[in-house]
Design an enzyme around this catalytic site. Structure first.
Site, PDB file in Angstrom:
ATOM      1  N   CYS A  55       0.754   6.036 -14.139  1.00 30.71           N
ATOM      2  CA  CYS A  55       1.085   7.434 -13.900  1.00 30.71           C
ATOM      3  C   CYS A  55       2.345   7.779 -14.869  1.00 30.71           C
ATOM      4  O   CYS A  55       3.521   7.286 -14.399  1.00 30.71           O
ATOM      5  CB  CYS A  55       1.198   7.750 -12.426  1.00 30.71           C
ATOM      6  SG  CYS A  55       2.428   9.202 -12.228  1.00 30.71           S
ATOM      7  N   CYS A  58       5.414   9.252 -12.483  1.00 27.00           N
ATOM      8  CA  CYS A  58       5.847   7.720 -11.959  1.00 27.00           C
ATOM      9  C   CYS A  58       6.829   7.186 -12.604  1.00 27.00           C
ATOM     10  O   CYS A  58       8.228   7.058 -12.406  1.00 27.00           O
ATOM     11  CB  CYS A  58       4.993   6.852 -11.394  1.00 27.00           C
ATOM     12  SG  CYS A  58       3.683   7.537 -10.355  1.00 27.00           S
ATOM     13  N   CYS A 188      -5.774 -16.252  23.198  1.00 25.96           N
ATOM     14  CA  CYS A 188      -5.983 -16.621  21.790  1.00 25.96           C
ATOM     15  C   CYS A 188      -4.570 -16.092  20.879  1.00 25.96           C
ATOM     16  O   CYS A 188      -4.312 -14.998  20.938  1.00 25.96           O
ATOM     17  CB  CYS A 188      -7.104 -15.922  21.404  1.00 25.96           C
ATOM     18  SG  CYS A 188      -7.106 -15.497  19.582  1.00 25.96           S
ATOM     19  N   CYS A 191      -5.293 -13.487  18.314  1.00 26.39           N
ATOM     20  CA  CYS A 191      -5.477 -12.303  19.122  1.00 26.39           C
ATOM     21  C   CYS A 191      -4.187 -11.693  19.327  1.00 26.39           C
ATOM     22  O   CYS A 191      -4.191 -10.155  19.215  1.00 26.39           O
ATOM     23  CB  CYS A 191      -6.431 -12.192  20.349  1.00 26.39           C
ATOM     24  SG  CYS A 191      -8.060 -13.081  20.051  1.00 26.39           S
TER      25      CYS A 191
END
Length: 442
Positions: A55, A58, A188, A191
């Site tokens: 870009c 940018c 777990c 998890c």
């Protein structure tokens, strides 16, 4: 040795093109792996640039961004995300063009768009104003990220739907939403690591899809009937449920960015294309443009110039492009040429003929005009350039939306010429002598 040296040189050249910032700069390079800890769990005010290495805008911003970061060191955090490489982060925060600058203030889960200047002094001034506001809010007891149901890093536990053997079929299988369901076990470890990511993603997905994609969680050690039905053997297991289809395993990453990106893909895959609306009054234009990052407006020739068949051909092209770009969730509008002259004047439409097309960013009061053909190819090229920040834009005339007239909707039929009034001249007595005299006098 020479091929190896050449390979190393090529690699270093590629890296030098991609890397805007180095360890010696005061700009913090952010990625999906460090974004949560550095930004979302931080109490600091952050200004973050989402950029793409190719870009041009940018590249122009980079030296000013570095100078601003140095000036703000120890006061305000300044970061950068290569959103071309880390698409999940860009998608998570609705980045559509480059560079996009986001402000992560008190409520890290709801960053704001930076609207200030792009020079280093303007960036510093803007950051200091934001910091003063943040401090003032804290002194008055305000906090955008507090609340007992908030996880560190953003998101509300209430947005994760607790699923059970009793409510699963009604909510997931019989509902209209697309679901990502996590089957977990309380003991777990993986998890537990996923929980804050799942929570943050659930809030973002619920908001960005208006509830059309939901995230749920089921304790598979308690609710074994549903878990057994889908053969859950390990934890966490994530499955995707679409109404009337067999579930599929989720194969993506486990960060909130990855989860949100997949959810948004599911949303766009199953979402209907946006409606193509005729601009009949101010409310239609205002609501469509304010609710969308861009609203695309087609200015179609008068019905007497094209007939119904010609107009329907143009509308078909617009609807096909709305389908193609539906993931962007832009607004799509059309109007007959000449029906909204003030709108055309504010966009400078008149000099290009019809059909014409404009794309408006109502938040920034910027617009761009289609310079190519009003065809699938021409419109696609126009919108593709805009979507990656390459399009040429201008400020809407007057900096505000122009006056919009209330008009009648098109009835779908061919246009008709106005009926001229007929005059019966059979009873008119024309005097030849008077007529000849008149001609002589003239």
């Amino acid at each position: 040795m020479r091929p190896l040296l050449l390979g190393v040189l090529c690699c270093s050249l590629v890296l030098s093109v991609r890397a805007f910032y180095s360890a010696s700069d005061d700009v913090v390079e952010l990625t999906p792996s460090n974004f949560n800890k550095e930004v979302l769990q931080s109490d600091s005010l952050w200004l973050i640039e989402f950029y793409a290495p190719w870009c041009g805008h940018c590249q122009s911003l980079t030296p000013d961004w570095k100078k601003a970061a140095t000036a703000l060191k120890g006061i305000v955090k300044v970061g950068a995300v290569d959103a071309d490489q880390h698409k999940s982060l860009g998608s998570q925060y609705g980045v559509r063009g480059f560079p996009t600058i986001k402000i992560f203030g008190a409520n890290k889960n709801k960053p704001e768009d930076y609207q200030g200047g792009r020079g280093n002094q303007a960036i510093v001034d803007g950051a200091m104003n934001l910091l003063r506001t943040l401090v003032k809010d804290r002194m008055s007891g305000k906090s955008g990220s507090s609340g007992s149901n908030k996880q560190s890093g953003g998101g509300s536990k209430q947005d994760v739907v607790e699923l059970t053997d009793d409510n699963f079929d009604k909510m997931v299988l019989e509902g209209d939403a697309v679901w990502l369901v996590e089957f977990f076990a309380p003991w777990c470890g993986h998890c537990k690591s996923l929980e804050p990511e799942w929570t943050a993603a659930s809030s973002a997905v619920k908001e960005q899809t208006k509830g059309k994609v939901r995230l749920g969680a089921m304790d598979a050690t308690v609710h074994q009937a549903v878990s057994g039905r889908y053969g859950i053997r390990g934890f966490p297991t994530i499955k995707i449920f679409r109404k009337g289809e067999e579930p599929e395993d989720y194969q993506g990453g486990r960060t909130r960015g990855d989860i949100i990106a997949r959810a948004l893909d599911l949303f766009s895959d199953h979402a209907a294309p946006p409606e193509l609306l005729e601009i009949l009054n101010k409310d239609i234009l205002t609501k469509t443009c304010e609710d969308s990052q861009l609203c695309v407006i087609g200015f179609l020739p008068h019905i007497l110039d094209t007939g119904a068949a010609g107009r329907n051909g143009y509308l078909k092209v617009m609807m096909q492009m709305a389908e193609k770009y539906k993931k962007k969730m832009w607004g799509w509008l059309w109007i007959e040429a000449g029906a909204q002259m003030e709108l055309e004047a504010s966009l400078g439409i008149g000099g290009f003929g019809y059909p014409a097309m404009a794309a408006i960013n109502a938040r920034k009061m910027k617009f761009a005009l289609l310079r190519g053909s009003f065809s699938e190819t021409g419109i696609h090229e126009f919108l593709r350039e805009l979507s990656v920040g390459r399009g040429s834009t201008a400020t809407l005339g007057g900096g505000t939306m122009p006056k919009i007239n209330t008009v009648e909707p098109w009835d779908g039929k061919d246009g008709e010429l106005p009926v001229e009034e007929e005059y019966d001249l059979s009873d008119v007595d024309l005097d030849d002598d008077d007529d000849n005299m008149s001609k002589t006098e003239l």
